[in-house]
Scaffold this motif. Structure first.
Motif, PDB file in Angstrom:
ATOM      1  N   ASP A  88       0.857  -1.179   0.000  1.00  0.00           N
ATOM      2  CA  ASP A  88       0.000   0.000   0.000  1.00  0.00           C
ATOM      3  C   ASP A  88       0.891   1.226   0.000  1.00  0.00           C
ATOM      4  O   ASP A  88       2.117   1.108  -0.154  1.00  0.00           O
ATOM      5  CB  ASP A  88      -0.990  -0.010   1.172  1.00  0.00           C
ATOM      6  N   SER A  89       0.311   2.388   0.154  1.00  0.00           N
ATOM      7  CA  SER A  89       1.060   3.633  -0.008  1.00  0.00           C
ATOM      8  C   SER A  89       2.113   3.863   1.068  1.00  0.00           C
ATOM      9  O   SER A  89       2.875   4.829   0.997  1.00  0.00           O
ATOM     10  CB  SER A  89       0.105   4.830  -0.047  1.00  0.00           C
ATOM     11  N   ARG A  90       2.195   2.975   2.054  1.00  0.00           N
ATOM     12  CA  ARG A  90       3.239   3.094   3.072  1.00  0.00           C
ATOM     13  C   ARG A  90       4.595   2.613   2.559  1.00  0.00           C
ATOM     14  O   ARG A  90       5.628   2.894   3.169  1.00  0.00           O
ATOM     15  CB  ARG A  90       2.853   2.294   4.318  1.00  0.00           C
ATOM     16  N   VAL A  91       4.580   1.862   1.449  1.00  0.00           N
ATOM     17  CA  VAL A  91       5.821   1.254   0.958  1.00  0.00           C
ATOM     18  C   VAL A  91       5.929   1.406  -0.559  1.00  0.00           C
ATOM     19  O   VAL A  91       4.931   1.600  -1.259  1.00  0.00           O
ATOM     20  CB  VAL A  91       5.905  -0.247   1.318  1.00  0.00           C
ATOM     21  N   LEU A  92       7.164   1.283  -1.040  1.00  0.00           N
ATOM     22  CA  LEU A  92       7.431   1.307  -2.469  1.00  0.00           C
ATOM     23  C   LEU A  92       6.825   0.076  -3.133  1.00  0.00           C
ATOM     24  O   LEU A  92       6.804  -1.014  -2.553  1.00  0.00           O
ATOM     25  CB  LEU A  92       8.946   1.315  -2.692  1.00  0.00           C
ATOM     26  N   ILE A  93       6.321   0.233  -4.344  1.00  0.00           N
ATOM     27  CA  ILE A  93       5.802  -0.899  -5.100  1.00  0.00           C
ATOM     28  C   ILE A  93       6.971  -1.786  -5.546  1.00  0.00           C
ATOM     29  O   ILE A  93       7.921  -1.299  -6.160  1.00  0.00           O
ATOM     30  CB  ILE A  93       5.018  -0.422  -6.339  1.00  0.00           C
TER      31      ILE A  93
END
Length: 292
Positions: A88-93
């Motif tokens: 999710d947006s907490r981590v890099l894809i």
């Protein structure tokens, strides 16, 4: 998807979603996710009617995609090597290129390991945990202990959640919040067999960065100073102190940074430095060994 589910089938929804998105493969992923099935299971329900709840889920995902939010965040999960991980947006894809960094680490570990010796590995700036968890999942059981560090509490929470997906191997997963090697227990200093990292390596004002990346992915995981190498310099300098003799540092880099990072590794006292290419033939990783 305004039509009542009474008159819709998953086959029709898949076709409509593919037309809307212009990508039949992506449309299938979305429909599978909305239906709670995948692969053959989805094929078996193609002529069944979706529930109202499933329709609402699909509609919500499509709405989010229309705002430009990345597919991986919308679905909340993504495949990396043999893992299916939460993102999710907490981590890099997680990117496909990074999968090759795991190969470099696993190959080194298999060469270095001797009977009954447990290897110590540090995955710095772990994000979703995909590198460290992949190493744990692919090495023989109980053969290594992997410390996953990140300066972000949120990222460590994601990595912890993803550890559940590797089963028994997660027994040897360790997590710590902090900046690079500073997050590691002091007793590991000089005893780490592998330090691996996919650090920020994009220059602050790089115009080539896609707008969706700037808007949605965590800035702290992307940008690292005027030339993008601020964090690489820190990691290389620390690695020379934390690695055991013969231990390896392996990092991901930008495709034009190979020569610069080689110089950084040399300045840090590492030897046996190699620049590795990705499947597109671009410089993508650098590895080096602590010789003494």
């Amino acid at each position: 998807m305004s039509e009542s589910s009474e008159y819709l089938t998953w086959r029709r929804l898949w076709n409509e979603t593919a037309e809307k998105r212009g990508d039949r493969v992506e449309a299938r992923w979305l429909c599978e996710h909305a239906s709670g099935t995948q692969g053959v299971e989805f094929d078996e329900i193609l002529d069944e009617h979706p529930t109202t709840r499933c329709l609402a889920h699909l509609d919500a995902m499509l709405t989010r995609l229309e705002t430009g939010e990345p597919l991986q965040y919308v679905m909340g999960r993504w495949a990396f090597r043999h893992l299916d991980v939460m993102v999710d947006s907490r981590v890099l894809i997680p990117r496909p290129e990074t999968e090759l960094l795991v190969d470099i680490v696993v190959d080194h570990c298999r060469e270095r390991r001797v009977a009954q010796q447990k290897l110590l590995i540090a995955d710095l700036g772990t994000g979703s945990g995909v590198i460290g968890l992949s190493v744990l999942a692919e090495m023989p059981p109980d053969s290594c202990e992997v410390w996953m560090t990140d300066i972000s509490d949120d990222a460590i929470n994601v990595a912890r959640a993803n550890a559940a997906g590797i089963g028994r191997s997660a027994t040897w997963a360790r997590f710590a919040v902090g900046s690079w090697c500073d997050a590691l227990p002091i007793e590991l200093r000089g005893n780490v067999d592998v330090i691996v990292s996919n650090p920020p390596y994009i220059a602050d004002n790089d115009p080539a960065v896609d707008d969706s990346v700037r808007q949605w992915e965590p800035r702290s995981a992307l940008f690292a100073g005027p030339d993008g190498l601020d964090d690489v310099r820190v990691i290389a300098a620390q690695a020379a102190q934390w690695l055991t003799p013969g231990g390896m540092l392996a990092i991901e880099i930008g495709y034009q940074q190979g020569d610069q990072v080689r110089d950084i590794f040399e300045s840090a006292g590492l030897s046996g430095i190699a620049v590795h290419r990705d499947l597109a033939g671009h410089d993508r990783f650098v590895s080096g060994i602590r010789s003494r």
